[in-house]
Design a protein around this motif. Structure first.
Motif, PDB file in Angstrom:
ATOM      1  N   LEU A  84     -13.393 -54.406 -44.656  1.00  0.00           N
ATOM      2  CA  LEU A  84     -12.081 -53.828 -44.962  1.00  0.00           C
ATOM      3  C   LEU A  84     -11.878 -53.949 -46.466  1.00  0.00           C
ATOM      4  CD1 LEU A  84      -9.941 -55.548 -42.194  1.00  0.00           C
ATOM      5  CD2 LEU A  84     -10.742 -53.203 -42.216  1.00  0.00           C
ATOM      6  N   ILE A  85     -11.487 -52.856 -47.087  1.00  0.00           N
ATOM      7  CA  ILE A  85     -11.229 -52.861 -48.522  1.00  0.00           C
ATOM      8  C   ILE A  85      -9.791 -52.424 -48.732  1.00  0.00           C
ATOM      9  CG2 ILE A  85     -11.907 -51.951 -50.769  1.00  0.00           C
ATOM     10  CD1 ILE A  85     -14.695 -51.435 -49.506  1.00  0.00           C
ATOM     11  N   TYR A  86      -9.050 -53.214 -49.499  1.00  0.00           N
ATOM     12  CA  TYR A  86      -7.634 -52.955 -49.731  1.00  0.00           C
ATOM     13  C   TYR A  86      -7.443 -52.440 -51.148  1.00  0.00           C
ATOM     14  CZ  TYR A  86      -7.669 -56.274 -45.875  1.00  0.00           C
ATOM     15  OH  TYR A  86      -7.940 -56.912 -44.704  1.00  0.00           O
ATOM     16  N   CYS A  87      -6.890 -51.251 -51.278  1.00  0.00           N
ATOM     17  CA  CYS A  87      -6.590 -50.659 -52.581  1.00  0.00           C
ATOM     18  C   CYS A  87      -5.112 -50.303 -52.608  1.00  0.00           C
ATOM     19  CB  CYS A  87      -7.420 -49.399 -52.816  1.00  0.00           C
ATOM     20  SG  CYS A  87      -9.195 -49.664 -52.856  1.00  0.00           S
ATOM     21  N   VAL A  88      -4.470 -50.541 -53.743  1.00  0.00           N
ATOM     22  CA  VAL A  88      -3.027 -50.302 -53.814  1.00  0.00           C
ATOM     23  C   VAL A  88      -2.658 -48.901 -54.292  1.00  0.00           C
ATOM     24  CG1 VAL A  88      -2.483 -52.736 -54.122  1.00  0.00           C
ATOM     25  CG2 VAL A  88      -2.815 -51.296 -56.127  1.00  0.00           C
ATOM     26  N   ASP A  89      -3.628 -48.140 -54.795  1.00  0.00           N
ATOM     27  CA  ASP A  89      -3.291 -46.806 -55.282  1.00  0.00           C
ATOM     28  C   ASP A  89      -4.502 -45.882 -55.210  1.00  0.00           C
ATOM     29  OD1 ASP A  89      -4.878 -47.595 -57.467  1.00  0.00           O
ATOM     30  OD2 ASP A  89      -3.142 -48.164 -58.647  1.00  0.00           O
ATOM     31  N   ARG A  90      -4.235 -44.602 -55.424  1.00  0.00           N
ATOM     32  CA  ARG A  90      -5.313 -43.612 -55.343  1.00  0.00           C
ATOM     33  C   ARG A  90      -6.360 -43.815 -56.432  1.00  0.00           C
ATOM     34  NH1 ARG A  90      -3.572 -38.548 -52.412  1.00  0.00           N
ATOM     35  NH2 ARG A  90      -1.706 -39.208 -51.355  1.00  0.00           N
ATOM     36  N   HIS A  91      -5.939 -44.267 -57.607  1.00  0.00           N
ATOM     37  CA  HIS A  91      -6.894 -44.535 -58.677  1.00  0.00           C
ATOM     38  C   HIS A  91      -7.908 -45.586 -58.223  1.00  0.00           C
ATOM     39  CE1 HIS A  91      -8.605 -45.262 -62.614  1.00  0.00           C
ATOM     40  NE2 HIS A  91      -8.373 -46.550 -62.425  1.00  0.00           N
ATOM     41  N   SER A  92      -7.448 -46.609 -57.515  1.00  0.00           N
ATOM     42  CA  SER A  92      -8.343 -47.652 -57.019  1.00  0.00           C
ATOM     43  C   SER A  92      -9.319 -47.086 -55.987  1.00  0.00           C
ATOM     44  CB  SER A  92      -7.541 -48.793 -56.390  1.00  0.00           C
ATOM     45  OG  SER A  92      -6.760 -49.444 -57.375  1.00  0.00           O
ATOM     46  N   VAL A  93      -8.852 -46.175 -55.143  1.00  0.00           N
ATOM     47  CA  VAL A  93      -9.729 -45.552 -54.144  1.00  0.00           C
ATOM     48  C   VAL A  93     -10.789 -44.707 -54.843  1.00  0.00           C
ATOM     49  CG1 VAL A  93      -9.843 -43.926 -52.206  1.00  0.00           C
ATOM     50  CG2 VAL A  93      -7.986 -45.599 -52.334  1.00  0.00           C
ATOM     51  N   ILE A 131     -17.140 -54.935 -55.991  1.00  0.00           N
ATOM     52  CA  ILE A 131     -15.755 -54.510 -55.763  1.00  0.00           C
ATOM     53  C   ILE A 131     -14.771 -55.524 -56.327  1.00  0.00           C
ATOM     54  CG2 ILE A 131     -14.015 -54.075 -53.976  1.00  0.00           C
ATOM     55  CD1 ILE A 131     -16.373 -52.974 -52.261  1.00  0.00           C
ATOM     56  N   THR A 132     -14.958 -56.798 -56.012  1.00  0.00           N
ATOM     57  CA  THR A 132     -13.979 -57.811 -56.417  1.00  0.00           C
ATOM     58  C   THR A 132     -13.950 -58.026 -57.927  1.00  0.00           C
ATOM     59  OG1 THR A 132     -15.560 -59.601 -55.977  1.00  0.00           O
ATOM     60  CG2 THR A 132     -14.021 -59.024 -54.210  1.00  0.00           C
ATOM     61  N   GLN A 133     -15.077 -57.811 -58.602  1.00  0.00           N
ATOM     62  CA  GLN A 133     -15.109 -58.011 -60.049  1.00  0.00           C
ATOM     63  C   GLN A 133     -14.708 -56.769 -60.840  1.00  0.00           C
ATOM     64  OE1 GLN A 133     -19.048 -59.575 -60.779  1.00  0.00           O
ATOM     65  NE2 GLN A 133     -18.528 -61.556 -59.907  1.00  0.00           N
ATOM     66  N   ASN A 134     -14.502 -55.655 -60.164  1.00  0.00           N
ATOM     67  CA  ASN A 134     -14.110 -54.422 -60.835  1.00  0.00           C
ATOM     68  C   ASN A 134     -12.591 -54.443 -61.065  1.00  0.00           C
ATOM     69  OD1 ASN A 134     -13.347 -51.756 -61.471  1.00  0.00           O
ATOM     70  ND2 ASN A 134     -15.079 -50.916 -60.333  1.00  0.00           N
ATOM     71  N   GLN A 135     -12.192 -54.525 -62.316  1.00  0.00           N
ATOM     72  CA  GLN A 135     -10.772 -54.608 -62.670  1.00  0.00           C
ATOM     73  C   GLN A 135     -10.019 -53.304 -62.400  1.00  0.00           C
ATOM     74  OE1 GLN A 135      -9.289 -57.523 -63.604  1.00  0.00           O
ATOM     75  NE2 GLN A 135     -11.298 -58.368 -63.126  1.00  0.00           N
ATOM     76  N   ASN A 136     -10.750 -52.201 -62.235  1.00  0.00           N
ATOM     77  CA  ASN A 136     -10.105 -50.910 -61.978  1.00  0.00           C
ATOM     78  C   ASN A 136      -9.784 -50.694 -60.505  1.00  0.00           C
ATOM     79  OD1 ASN A 136     -10.104 -50.047 -64.697  1.00  0.00           O
ATOM     80  ND2 ASN A 136     -12.277 -49.556 -64.504  1.00  0.00           N
ATOM     81  N   ILE A 137     -10.256 -51.598 -59.645  1.00  0.00           N
ATOM     82  CA  ILE A 137      -9.896 -51.554 -58.226  1.00  0.00           C
ATOM     83  C   ILE A 137      -8.835 -52.624 -58.024  1.00  0.00           C
ATOM     84  CG2 ILE A 137     -10.672 -51.853 -55.846  1.00  0.00           C
ATOM     85  CD1 ILE A 137     -13.463 -50.951 -56.767  1.00  0.00           C
ATOM     86  N   ARG A 196     -16.424 -44.207 -56.890  1.00  0.00           N
ATOM     87  CA  ARG A 196     -17.361 -44.177 -58.021  1.00  0.00           C
ATOM     88  C   ARG A 196     -18.299 -45.383 -57.982  1.00  0.00           C
ATOM     89  NH1 ARG A 196     -18.494 -46.321 -62.402  1.00  0.00           N
ATOM     90  NH2 ARG A 196     -16.782 -47.793 -62.429  1.00  0.00           N
ATOM     91  N   THR A 197     -17.739 -46.558 -57.699  1.00  0.00           N
ATOM     92  CA  THR A 197     -18.535 -47.773 -57.612  1.00  0.00           C
ATOM     93  C   THR A 197     -19.535 -47.674 -56.467  1.00  0.00           C
ATOM     94  OG1 THR A 197     -16.671 -49.051 -58.469  1.00  0.00           O
ATOM     95  CG2 THR A 197     -18.390 -50.291 -57.363  1.00  0.00           C
ATOM     96  N   SER A 198     -19.119 -47.073 -55.356  1.00  0.00           N
ATOM     97  CA  SER A 198     -20.017 -46.903 -54.204  1.00  0.00           C
ATOM     98  C   SER A 198     -21.202 -46.012 -54.560  1.00  0.00           C
ATOM     99  CB  SER A 198     -19.255 -46.306 -53.030  1.00  0.00           C
ATOM    100  OG  SER A 198     -18.248 -47.172 -52.602  1.00  0.00           O
ATOM    101  N   ILE A 199     -20.951 -44.965 -55.322  1.00  0.00           N
ATOM    102  CA  ILE A 199     -22.030 -44.065 -55.739  1.00  0.00           C
ATOM    103  C   ILE A 199     -22.999 -44.802 -56.652  1.00  0.00           C
ATOM    104  CG2 ILE A 199     -22.546 -42.004 -57.118  1.00  0.00           C
ATOM    105  CD1 ILE A 199     -19.869 -40.847 -55.972  1.00  0.00           C
TER     106      ILE A 199
END
Length: 176
Positions: A97-106, A67-73, A111-114
């Motif tokens: 807890l995961i913090y995302c600033v927009d729907r694209h990040s969610v 998660i932390t290394q994914n630039q798209n999150i 996708r990353t979880s899958i």
């Protein structure tokens, strides 16, 4: 299991030992002093094994790195003493807890979880995962892969959300 440990930088020897310890294992359960028949452990770790908590921590650590290394999150910007920083994850025991600033990040998180589930086994439980959107109008149910809280969400005994969350926390504490 071995690939996850290898990705965390453990030696080939350690990875081989752990993989050997968890390959083709069987267990039985003691219920009211009666033993069940043997069954094969195909997924997860053995309950009661002293190595199990460490293996779970390794999986969580690897997941957090994904998660932390994914630039798209995109995480939340914070202002620490050095004046810069982003937060994407907070971990406490088995609570993430995961913090995302927009729907694209969610969506990218989903996708990353899958991908992570396909590679290592553990999956995100959408039925028990919650989302709280700040600064958004009420979203439609189909637009998010998690349960949606429209007003408040309780995290570690503290209410977060729209206006009134701090009062809700204090009212609850004072009532107790």
């Amino acid at each position: 299991m071995g690939r996850t440990l290898k990705a965390l930088g453990l030696s080939d020897f350690i990875c081989d030992v752990v993989t050997t310890m968890y390959r083709d294992i069987s267990s039985m359960v003691l219920v009211n002093r009666w033993e069940t028949d043997l069954f094969f452990v195909l997924l997860g770790v053995r309950h009661g094994c002293p190595l199990s908590p460490l293996l779970i921590i390794c999986v969580i650590e690897h997941r957090t790195k994904c998660i932390t290394q994914n630039q798209n999150i995109r995480g939340v910007t914070v202002t620490p003493s050095n004046g810069k920083g982003k937060v994407k994850c907070s971990l406490y025991t088995d609570y993430v807890l995961i913090y995302c600033v927009d729907r694209h990040s969610v969506k990218e998180l989903e996708r990353t979880s899958i991908e992570f589930r396909k590679a290592s086994g553990p999956k995100l439980n959408s039925a028990t995962s919650e989302t709280l959107l700040f600064g958004q109008k009420a979203p439609t149910r189909g637009s998010m892969p998690f349960l949606i809280n429209l007003v408040f969400m309780k995290i570690f005994g503290v209410w977060f959300g729209r206006q009134g969350a701090e009062e809700k926390t204090w009212e609850e504490r004072l009532a107790k």
